[in-house]
Design a protein around this motif. Structure first.
Motif, PDB file in Angstrom:
ATOM      1  N   MET A 275       0.847  -1.170   0.000  1.00 19.50           N
ATOM      2  CA  MET A 275       0.000   0.000   0.000  1.00 19.50           C
ATOM      3  C   MET A 275       0.899   1.241   0.000  1.00 19.50           C
ATOM      4  O   MET A 275       1.830   1.321   0.787  1.00 19.50           O
ATOM      5  N   ASN A 276       0.606   2.191  -0.877  1.00 17.42           N
ATOM      6  CA  ASN A 276       1.454   3.380  -0.947  1.00 17.42           C
ATOM      7  C   ASN A 276       1.012   4.441   0.067  1.00 17.42           C
ATOM      8  O   ASN A 276      -0.037   4.334   0.702  1.00 17.42           O
ATOM      9  N   ALA A 277       1.815   5.480   0.209  1.00 13.23           N
ATOM     10  CA  ALA A 277       1.585   6.512   1.224  1.00 13.23           C
ATOM     11  C   ALA A 277       0.264   7.252   0.996  1.00 13.23           C
ATOM     12  O   ALA A 277      -0.440   7.570   1.966  1.00 13.23           O
ATOM     13  N   ARG A 278      -0.077   7.503  -0.249  1.00 12.56           N
ATOM     14  CA  ARG A 278      -1.336   8.219  -0.519  1.00 12.56           C
ATOM     15  C   ARG A 278      -2.544   7.383  -0.119  1.00 12.56           C
ATOM     16  O   ARG A 278      -3.529   7.900   0.393  1.00 12.56           O
ATOM     17  N   ARG A 279      -2.467   6.095  -0.339  1.00 12.14           N
ATOM     18  CA  ARG A 279      -3.575   5.199   0.026  1.00 12.14           C
ATOM     19  C   ARG A 279      -3.725   5.127   1.547  1.00 12.14           C
ATOM     20  O   ARG A 279      -4.827   5.181   2.087  1.00 12.14           O
ATOM     21  N   ILE A 280      -2.600   5.020   2.246  1.00 15.48           N
ATOM     22  CA  ILE A 280      -2.621   4.992   3.705  1.00 15.48           C
ATOM     23  C   ILE A 280      -3.171   6.313   4.245  1.00 15.48           C
ATOM     24  O   ILE A 280      -4.006   6.328   5.160  1.00 15.48           O
ATOM     25  N   ALA A 281      -2.732   7.432   3.668  1.00 14.75           N
ATOM     26  CA  ALA A 281      -3.226   8.741   4.090  1.00 14.75           C
ATOM     27  C   ALA A 281      -4.727   8.854   3.862  1.00 14.75           C
ATOM     28  O   ALA A 281      -5.448   9.426   4.690  1.00 14.75           O
ATOM     29  N   SER A 282      -5.214   8.300   2.768  1.00 18.46           N
ATOM     30  CA  SER A 282      -6.642   8.335   2.471  1.00 18.46           C
ATOM     31  C   SER A 282      -7.444   7.576   3.522  1.00 18.46           C
ATOM     32  O   SER A 282      -8.451   8.075   4.038  1.00 18.46           O
ATOM     33  N   VAL A 283      -6.998   6.385   3.842  1.00 23.79           N
ATOM     34  CA  VAL A 283      -7.694   5.575   4.852  1.00 23.79           C
ATOM     35  C   VAL A 283      -7.675   6.293   6.200  1.00 23.79           C
ATOM     36  O   VAL A 283      -8.700   6.404   6.878  1.00 23.79           O
ATOM     37  N   LEU A 284      -6.516   6.804   6.587  1.00 22.20           N
ATOM     38  CA  LEU A 284      -6.409   7.532   7.850  1.00 22.20           C
ATOM     39  C   LEU A 284      -7.283   8.776   7.867  1.00 22.20           C
ATOM     40  O   LEU A 284      -7.925   9.084   8.878  1.00 22.20           O
ATOM     41  N   ALA A 285      -7.314   9.512   6.753  1.00 16.17           N
ATOM     42  CA  ALA A 285      -8.111  10.735   6.681  1.00 16.17           C
ATOM     43  C   ALA A 285      -9.586  10.433   6.912  1.00 16.17           C
ATOM     44  O   ALA A 285     -10.252  11.123   7.691  1.00 16.17           O
ATOM     45  N   TRP A 286     -10.098   9.430   6.246  1.00 17.72           N
ATOM     46  CA  TRP A 286     -11.520   9.104   6.393  1.00 17.72           C
ATOM     47  C   TRP A 286     -11.821   8.575   7.790  1.00 17.72           C
ATOM     48  O   TRP A 286     -12.874   8.889   8.360  1.00 17.72           O
TER      49      TRP A 286
END
Length: 120
Positions: A1-12
Motif C-alpha cells: 500500500m502506498n503513502a497516498r492510500r494509507i493517508a486516504s484511509v487515515l483521513a476518512w
C-alpha cells in the motif's frame, strides 16, 4: 500500500472520529487530556494533512471540504440537547483544517520527484 492510500484511509477514519466526537453526548466524547481547543485544532489539522497527502491534485477541494465539515459539524451540535455550537470552536477547527491542508500541500510539493503533483 502506498503513502497516498494509507493517508486516504487515515483521513476518512479521522473524519469519522471527529464526527463521532462532535456529535456524541459529552460523557462519551474522547478526551486526550489537553486543552479542548488544542484537541480541536489538532484533530482538524491532522485530518486536513492526511486528506491533502491523499488527494494532492485536489488541494483546494480538500480545503473547501474540510472547512465545510467544520461548519456542518459545528452547526449540527445545535440539534443535540447537551451540545452547543460556538463561534470560537468553529474558528479553531477551521484554523486547524487550514494549517493541516497547507502543511500537506507543502509536504507533497517539496517531496523529491513530486513534480508539482499538487496543482492547486
Amino acid at each position: 500500500m502506498n503513502a497516498r492510500r494509507i493517508a486516504s484511509v487515515l483521513a476518512w477514519l479521522l473524519l469519522g472520529v471527529i464526527a463521532y466526537s462532535t456529535l456524541s453526548p459529552l460523557d462519551l466524547r474522547p478526551h486526550m487530556g489537553s486543552s479542548v481547543q488544542i484537541e480541536r485544532f489538532g484533530a482538524f489539522g491532522l485530518t486536513g494533512l492526511m486528506f491533502a497527502i491523499a488527494y494532492p491534485r485536489h488541494v483546494l477541494a480538500v480545503l473547501a471540504a474540510m472547512l465545510a465539515a467544520a461548519i456542518g459539524l459545528e452547526l449540527t451540535q445545535m440539534l443535540a440537547a447537551d451540545r452547543h455550537a460556538r463561534l470560537i470552536d468553529l474558528a479553531v477547527k477551521m484554523a486547524g483544517a487550514g494549517c493541516g491542508v497547507g502543511a500537506g500541500w507543502l509536504l507533497v510539493s517539496l517531496l523529491p520527484g513530486s513534480s508539482r503533483k499538487s496543482r492547486a
